[in-house]
Design a protein around this motif. Structure first.
Motif, short mmCIF file in Angstrom:
data_model
loop_
_atom_site.label_atom_id
_atom_site.label_comp_id
_atom_site.label_asym_id
_atom_site.label_seq_id
_atom_site.Cartn_x
_atom_site.Cartn_y
_atom_site.Cartn_z
N ASN A 191 0.80 -1.25 0.13
CA ASN A 191 -0.14 -0.02 0.11
C ASN A 191 1.00 1.09 0.05
N SER A 192 2.00 1.46 0.82
CA SER A 192 2.84 2.48 1.09
C SER A 192 3.75 2.06 1.61
N CYS A 193 5.00 2.09 0.86
CA CYS A 193 6.45 1.68 1.52
C CYS A 193 7.54 2.02 0.60
N PRO A 194 8.75 2.34 1.07
CA PRO A 194 9.82 2.40 0.10
C PRO A 194 10.18 1.09 -0.65
N GLU A 195 10.24 0.90 -1.81
CA GLU A 195 10.30 -0.32 -2.56
C GLU A 195 11.90 -0.83 -2.52
N PRO A 196 12.24 -2.05 -2.42
CA PRO A 196 13.68 -2.34 -2.41
C PRO A 196 14.09 -2.64 -4.00
N ASN A 197 13.26 -2.87 -4.79
CA ASN A 197 13.22 -2.97 -6.26
C ASN A 197 12.94 -1.44 -6.96
N GLY A 198 13.66 -1.32 -7.49
CA GLY A 198 13.61 -0.02 -8.22
C GLY A 198 12.61 0.11 -9.51
N GLU A 199 12.14 -1.20 -9.92
CA GLU A 199 11.36 -1.23 -11.01
C GLU A 199 9.83 -1.66 -10.51
N ASN A 200 9.71 -1.44 -9.38
CA ASN A 200 8.24 -1.54 -8.57
C ASN A 200 7.73 -0.03 -8.72
N ALA A 201 6.38 0.20 -8.72
CA ALA A 201 5.84 1.39 -8.64
C ALA A 201 6.45 2.23 -9.86
N THR A 202 6.38 1.76 -11.07
CA THR A 202 6.91 2.35 -12.16
C THR A 202 6.05 2.06 -13.43
N ILE A 203 6.50 2.81 -14.53
CA ILE A 203 6.25 2.35 -15.75
C ILE A 203 7.66 2.10 -16.57
N LEU A 204 7.84 1.02 -17.00
CA LEU A 204 9.01 0.44 -17.68
C LEU A 204 8.94 0.67 -19.25
N ARG A 205 9.79 0.97 -19.95
CA ARG A 205 10.20 1.08 -21.48
C ARG A 205 10.95 0.29 -21.91
N ALA A 206 10.78 -0.57 -23.00
CA ALA A 206 11.87 -1.76 -23.55
C ALA A 206 11.58 -1.47 -25.16
N ASP A 207 12.53 -2.04 -25.84
CA ASP A 207 12.45 -2.28 -27.20
C ASP A 207 11.16 -3.41 -27.45
N GLU A 208 10.99 -3.33 -28.62
CA GLU A 208 9.72 -4.10 -29.24
C GLU A 208 10.08 -5.76 -28.99
N LYS A 214 14.19 -0.14 -19.40
CA LYS A 214 14.71 0.94 -18.47
C LYS A 214 13.41 1.43 -17.60
N VAL A 215 13.61 2.08 -16.56
CA VAL A 215 12.42 2.76 -15.85
C VAL A 215 12.09 4.04 -16.57
N PHE A 216 10.79 4.25 -17.03
CA PHE A 216 10.61 5.37 -17.55
C PHE A 216 10.04 6.62 -16.94
N GLU A 253 -5.28 9.51 -9.17
CA GLU A 253 -4.58 10.65 -10.07
C GLU A 253 -4.65 10.17 -11.55
N VAL A 254 -4.84 11.42 -12.30
CA VAL A 254 -4.51 11.45 -13.75
C VAL A 254 -3.40 12.10 -14.00
N ASN A 255 -2.24 11.46 -14.53
CA ASN A 255 -0.79 12.03 -14.70
C ASN A 255 -0.55 12.00 -16.24
N GLN A 256 0.12 13.08 -16.63
CA GLN A 256 1.00 13.19 -17.92
C GLN A 256 2.10 12.27 -17.55
N ILE A 257 2.30 11.21 -18.17
CA ILE A 257 3.42 10.41 -17.82
C ILE A 257 4.62 10.99 -18.85
N LYS A 258 5.74 11.43 -18.31
CA LYS A 258 6.75 12.09 -18.90
C LYS A 258 8.12 11.17 -18.77
N GLN A 259 9.10 10.75 -19.55
CA GLN A 259 10.25 10.19 -19.34
C GLN A 259 11.09 10.89 -18.04
#
Length: 404
Positions: A191-208, A214-216, A253-259
Motif C-alpha cells: 500500500n505504502s512503503c519504500p520499494e527495495p526493487n527500483g522497477e516496482n511502482a513504475t512504468i518501464l520502457r523496452a524495445d519491441e 529501463k524505468v521510464f 490521479e490523472v498523470n501526464q507520464i513523462k520520461q
C-alpha cells in the motif's frame, strides 16, 4: 467480510518533528526526528454484496441519451483486459484461469457468436496487439505470439522473464507507443512503503523484443490504465491512490507520464500532500521531495480504483466524443459508502484532461448495499461501440449509439 462493514481506527505515529518557519510546508510537515508527530485516521472496509447480472439489473443501467447497453458475451469466467483485433475479434485475459479468450460476432448483431481459448499462460493479464502480433504480460513474464488470419494465436514465445514480484499489485499491463517501444506497468508491492526493487511502482520502457528495459517513470503506485492521446501523442495514465488515509483520501490521479518524472509515491500524493506513514529516506525532507515530484493534472474520487483507459477514436459515437477517454472504475472497498463501479468519460480540451462525467452507471443496487459488476477492461470495437468487462459475473458489455 462480505456484506458487513468494519470501522478500522488507524493511529499512524511517525517519529518526526517540525521546523520553525512561516510557510505551510515548513510549519506542518515534519522534517527532523526531534519531535513526535501523530496522525489519526478513520478507515473503513465495506464490500457490497454481489448480485447476478440479470436482465432486470442490466435494464436499469444508465447511459447518456441515445446510447444503449447490452451483453456482448457472458459466462466467460473472470474477463479482465480487453483488446480488439483488426478483423473485429475481441480478446480478453482471465488472470485467475491463466487464459486469453477470443470472442467473434460473425453476424454483426452486437453479440458474440463464438468463444474460444487462444492462449494459456499462468496469471496472464495485460494484452496489446502490435504489428500483427499479440503481446501478453503475466506477473514476471512478457510473451509474444503470431496472430493467424482467423484471429487465433500461434505458440507464445517468452521475451521477458524477470519482471519484479507482484506483491499487492500483480496486474501488469502493456502497450506500444508512437515510438514503437514497449511500455509495461509495474505496480507497488504494498500500500505504502519504500520499494527495495527500483522497477516496482513504475512504468518501464523496452524495445519491441523486450530488450533494453529501463524505468521510464517512477513514483506510480499502480497505474493500470494508460494510453497516448490520438492528437498529441502524449502519454496519460490513471494511478491508484494510497489506501487507509480516510474516505476521501487519497484521490485517484490523472498523470501526464513523462520520461524521468517522479510522481511522488509513497511520500507525496495528490495536490502535494505528504504521506505521514512514510518519510523520504536519508536526509531528504518532505519539502525537498515535493520539489522534485510531478503532481497530477486532474484527480478523481478516492478509492474508485481506475482500471483500463481507452481513448475514443471510433466512428460510432457523436463527434464530441472524439479523443476523449473512457475509464473503468472498478469500485471501492476502503470507504464507508461505495464509489466507482462505473464507466466514466474523461473530457480532453486542447489535448489536456479537464473533467470527468459518468457514462455507464447503475452497477450499485439495493440502496448501496450490493453490486453486480466490478469493471476492468475497456476497448473500442471496430464498429465504433465501446466494450467493457466485469470479472465478477463474467460479462463483457457493449455500449452502442443508436441516436434514439
Amino acid at each position: 467480510m462480505g456484506k458487513a462493514s468494519m470501522l478500522v481506527l488507524i493511529l499512524a505515529v511517525a517519529v518526526t518533528g517540525c521546523k520553525d518557519g512561516d510557510s505551510f510546508w515548513e510549519s506542518f510537515i515534519p522534517e527532523t526526528d526531534e519531535e513526535p508527530t501523530s496522525t489519526q485516521i478513520e478507515g473503513y472496509v465495506f464490500y457490497p454484496a454481489v448480485q447476478p447480472a440479470t436482465d432486470a439489473n442490466i435494464a436499469q443501467l444508465k447511459v447518456p441519451a441515445g446510447f444503449a447497453v447490452n451483453k456482448f458475451t457472458d459466462g466467460v469466467g473472470k474477463p479482465r483486459i480487453l483488446v480488439v483485433g483488426d478483423q473485429g475479434q475481441v480478446y480478453a485475459s482471465d488472470r485467475e484461469a491463466g487464459i486469453v479468450m477470443m470472442f467473434t460476432d460473425n453476424n454483426n448483431d452486437g453479440v458474440a457468436d463464438n468463444k474460444k481459448t487462444v492462449a494459456t499462460i499462468k496469471q496472464v493479464h495485460g494484452l496489446s496487439i502490435h504489428n500483427g502480433k499479440m503481446y501478453m504480460v503475466a506477473v514476471k513474464e512478457v510473451y509474444v505470439a503470431d496472430m493467424n488470419p482467423d484471429g487465433t494465436l500461434g505458440q507464445p514465445r517468452m521475451l521477458i522473464s524477470d519482471l519484479p514480484d507482484g506483491g499487492q499489485h500483480p496486474n501488469r499491463t502493456i502497450g506500444f507507443g508512437p515510438d514503437n517501444k514497449m511500455y509495461l506497468t509495474v505496480g507497488s508491492t504494498c500500500n505504502s512503503c519504500p520499494e527495495p526493487n527500483g522497477e516496482n511502482a513504475t512504468i518501464l520502457r523496452a524495445d519491441e523484443d523486450g530488450s533494453n528495459r529501463k524505468v521510464f517513470a517512477k513514483g506510480l503506485r499502480n497505474t493500470i490504465g494508460f494510453g497516448w492521446h490520438p492528437q498529441t501523442s502524449e502519454l496519460w495514465g490513471m494511478d491508484h491512490g494510497i489506501d487507509w488515509l480516510g474516505d476521501d483520501e487519497q484521490k485517484e490521479e490523472v498523470n501526464q507520464i513523462k520520461q524521468g518524472a517522479d510522481y511522488g509515491w509513497p511520500y507525496i500524493y495528490g495536490e502535494g500532500k505528504y504521506n505521514p506513514g512514510d518519510r523520504p529516506e536519508g536526509d531528504t525532507t518532505y519539502q525537498q521531495y515535493l520539489q522534485k515530484t510531478t503532481l497530477p493534472t486532474l484527480t478523481y474520487q478516492a478509492h474508485s480504483a481506475p482500471m483500463s483507459m481507452a481513448f475514443y477514436n471510433g466512428s460510432g459515437f457523436p463527434a464530441e466524443y472524439q479523443n476523449d477517454a473512457f475509464v473503468a472504475m472498478r469500485g471501492s472497498w476502503n470507504r464507508s459508502k461505495p464509489v466507482g463501479y462505473k464507466i466514466v468519460r474523461m473530457h480532453f480540451e486542447n489535448g489536456k484532461p479537464v473533467r470527468f462525467e459518468d457514462f455507464v452507471t447503475g452497477f450499485i443496487v439495493n440502496n448501496n448495499r450490493a453490486h453486480f459488476g466490478r469493471l476492468v477492461g475497456v476497448a473500442v470495437h471496430k464498429d465504433g461501440s465501446l466494450l467493457f468487462s466485469d470479472d465478477t459475473n463474467g460479462v463483457v458489455y457493449r455500449v452502442s449509439y443508436t441516436g434514439k
